[in-house]
Design a protein around this motif. Structure first.
Motif, PDB file in Angstrom:
ATOM      1  N   GLY A  22       0.802  -1.212   0.000  1.00  0.00           N
ATOM      2  CA  GLY A  22       0.000   0.000   0.000  1.00  0.00           C
ATOM      3  C   GLY A  22       0.835   1.263   0.000  1.00  0.00           C
ATOM      4  N   PRO A  23       0.178   2.410   0.117  1.00  0.00           N
ATOM      5  CA  PRO A  23       0.871   3.695   0.046  1.00  0.00           C
ATOM      6  C   PRO A  23       1.689   3.977   1.306  1.00  0.00           C
ATOM      7  N   TYR A  24       2.552   4.962   1.197  1.00  0.00           N
ATOM      8  CA  TYR A  24       3.319   5.455   2.327  1.00  0.00           C
ATOM      9  C   TYR A  24       2.539   6.564   3.026  1.00  0.00           C
ATOM     10  N   LEU A  25       2.876   6.802   4.288  1.00  0.00           N
ATOM     11  CA  LEU A  25       2.362   7.935   5.054  1.00  0.00           C
ATOM     12  C   LEU A  25       3.551   8.837   5.314  1.00  0.00           C
ATOM     13  N   GLN A  26       3.477  10.067   4.838  1.00  0.00           N
ATOM     14  CA  GLN A  26       4.616  10.977   4.900  1.00  0.00           C
ATOM     15  C   GLN A  26       4.237  12.248   5.650  1.00  0.00           C
ATOM     16  N   PHE A  27       5.112  12.641   6.578  1.00  0.00           N
ATOM     17  CA  PHE A  27       4.930  13.879   7.321  1.00  0.00           C
ATOM     18  C   PHE A  27       6.010  14.866   6.880  1.00  0.00           C
ATOM     19  N   LEU A  28       5.596  16.044   6.407  1.00  0.00           N
ATOM     20  CA  LEU A  28       6.511  17.045   5.900  1.00  0.00           C
ATOM     21  C   LEU A  28       6.485  18.294   6.775  1.00  0.00           C
ATOM     22  N   ARG A  29       7.670  18.771   7.126  1.00  0.00           N
ATOM     23  CA  ARG A  29       7.750  20.009   7.899  1.00  0.00           C
ATOM     24  C   ARG A  29       7.273  21.182   7.051  1.00  0.00           C
ATOM     25  N   THR A  30       6.477  22.044   7.648  1.00  0.00           N
ATOM     26  CA  THR A  30       6.004  23.247   6.971  1.00  0.00           C
ATOM     27  C   THR A  30       5.963  24.387   7.967  1.00  0.00           C
ATOM     28  N   PRO A  31       6.275  25.591   7.518  1.00  0.00           N
ATOM     29  CA  PRO A  31       6.173  26.739   8.425  1.00  0.00           C
ATOM     30  C   PRO A  31       4.741  27.261   8.559  1.00  0.00           C
ATOM     31  N   ASP A  32       3.844  26.741   7.734  1.00  0.00           N
ATOM     32  CA  ASP A  32       2.465  27.226   7.749  1.00  0.00           C
ATOM     33  C   ASP A  32       1.811  26.957   9.098  1.00  0.00           C
ATOM     34  N   VAL A  33       1.087  27.917   9.590  1.00  0.00           N
ATOM     35  CA  VAL A  33       0.371  27.770  10.862  1.00  0.00           C
ATOM     36  C   VAL A  33      -1.001  27.173  10.591  1.00  0.00           C
TER      37      VAL A  33
END
Length: 245
Positions: free
Chosen positions: A174-185
């Motif tokens: 199945g697919p991956y679960l990815q967490f990406l850093r973002t500066p957005d609040v």
């Protein structure tokens, strides 16, 4: 005990029309568990199954404001295939969008209701993900997300850096679960969120207590009739704990 990621939930003004779009995009089937809900699932796959993260589209009159914090990346086999996919999805009603991605190899599109998604230009044939390569979540701290979601679910952590974290089902499908850093609040409720389920025979209340101990925050919707529980993860992204299945 553990949960597993079973689906993503998307809000929509017209859940049927948006369901038809995504069914065409993914080559999946449409069904409905009740008024205002459209369910999407791969053909021949019985829910829940780790070979796919299913999609529930739920009617809502809440307007979309800003970029979604959860989106999907679509898999392709090559740059040429990527161009073919983008052309087909544009004919279906997708539109190019600029979310500040700059000069990148992937193409960012929006579905007919403005929900962003990416069409990648790569695909590892040795780790077949299906049409959805990954479910991507914006966050302030990928390391914290890897710790929480690695313990909250039975998914395996494959990569952790200050900028991103990657998990996949412990069954390697199945697919991956990815967490990406973002500066957005983060402001307001996420228009797209994750849903997890305990396994058959597990105790939902015990699982809810375990999630709280890991750092999840309960969210009270003021409706005691709903069978699921709503939480926020340690960086504030909402998710639902569904009944065991």
């Amino acid at each position: 005990m553990a949960t597993r990621l079973v689906q993503i939930n998307m809000k929509a003004r017209d859940e049927v029309a948006l369901g038809q779009f995504w069914a065409e995009v993914l080559g999946w089937e449409m069904s409905s568990e009740g008024p205002g809900v459209t369910n999407l699932e791969p053909k021949g796959v019985v829910y829940p199954d780790p070979v796919a993260v299913f999609i529930d589209i739920v009617v809502s009159d809440e307007p979309k404001t800003g970029k979604n914090r959860v989106h999907v990346d679509l898999a392709t086999t090559s740059a040429a295939h990527q161009a073919e996919v983008v052309a087909r999805l544009t004919e279906l009603g997708a539109t190019p969008v600029d979310v500040g991605q700059g000069d990148v190899s992937w193409i960012v599109l929006a579905d007919p209701e403005g929900n962003e998604f990416c069409v990648l230009d790569w695909h590892d044939s040795n780790q077949d993900t299906g049409p959805i390569a990954s479910v991507v979540v914006d966050c302030a701290d990928p390391r914290a997300m890897a710790r929480f979601w690695g313990e909250a679910t039975d998914w395996t952590v494959h990569k952790v850096t200050d900028d991103s974290a990657v998990l996949r089902s412990s069954q390697g499908v199945g697919p991956y679960l990815q967490f990406l850093r973002t500066p957005d609040v983060k402001t307001g409720w996420n228009r797209v969120h994750l849903d997890v389920r305990p396994y058959p025979g597990d105790d939902m209340e015990a699982e809810a207590a375990r999630l709280r101990a890991l750092g999840a925050t309960p969210i009270d919707l003021g409706d005691s009739t709903i069978p699921w529980k709503v939480f926020a993860d340690p960086v504030g992204n909402e998710f639902c704990l569904l009944t065991p299945m």
